[in-house]
Design a protein around this motif. Structure first.
Motif, PDB file in Angstrom:
ATOM      1  N   LYS A   1       0.926  -1.191   0.009  1.00 35.46           N
ATOM      2  CA  LYS A   1      -0.014   0.302  -0.035  1.00 35.46           C
ATOM      3  C   LYS A   1       0.985   1.345   0.004  1.00 35.46           C
ATOM      4  O   LYS A   1       2.150   1.290   0.407  1.00 35.46           O
ATOM      5  N   LYS A   2       0.256   2.378  -0.399  1.00 36.86           N
ATOM      6  CA  LYS A   2       1.005   3.665  -0.648  1.00 36.86           C
ATOM      7  C   LYS A   2       1.555   4.143   0.822  1.00 36.86           C
ATOM      8  O   LYS A   2       2.538   4.630   1.092  1.00 36.86           O
ATOM      9  N   LYS A   3       0.544   4.005   2.014  1.00 33.09           N
ATOM     10  CA  LYS A   3       1.182   4.296   3.321  1.00 33.09           C
ATOM     11  C   LYS A   3       2.543   3.681   3.595  1.00 33.09           C
ATOM     12  O   LYS A   3       3.505   4.029   4.172  1.00 33.09           O
TER      13      LYS A   3
ATOM     14  N   ASP B   1       5.417   4.769   1.688  1.00 34.96           N
ATOM     15  CA  ASP B   1       5.670   6.203   2.269  1.00 34.96           C
ATOM     16  C   ASP B   1       6.726   6.086   3.477  1.00 34.96           C
ATOM     17  O   ASP B   1       7.802   6.747   3.619  1.00 34.96           O
ATOM     18  N   VAL B   2       6.115   5.413   4.297  1.00 37.64           N
ATOM     19  CA  VAL B   2       6.737   5.132   5.559  1.00 37.64           C
ATOM     20  C   VAL B   2       8.187   4.460   5.475  1.00 37.64           C
ATOM     21  O   VAL B   2       9.085   4.949   5.939  1.00 37.64           O
TER      22      VAL B   2
END
Length: 54
Positions: A2-4, A7-8
């Motif tokens: 997932k994008k989150k 990003d993390v």
């Protein structure tokens, strides 16, 4: 992935790299070359936007 999560992972890895450069006193020497990671993160953001489009 997932994008989150993506990003993390990018934020944690860039923070770890900056801390490593700061602790080894290479941050001042690497200052002229800071455009290279910025461009890398720009293209990484473009890739993630295309890959994880909602």
């Amino acid at each position: 992935m997932k994008k989150k999560i993506f990003d993390v992972i990018v934020i944690v890895s860039s923070t770890a790299l900056l801390i490593l450069l700061s602790e080894s006193d290479l941050l001042e020497k690497a200052a002229p070359f800071m455009l290279v990671p910025i461009l890398g993160f720009y293209f990484l953001g473009q890739y993630s936007e295309r890959r994880f489009k909602k």
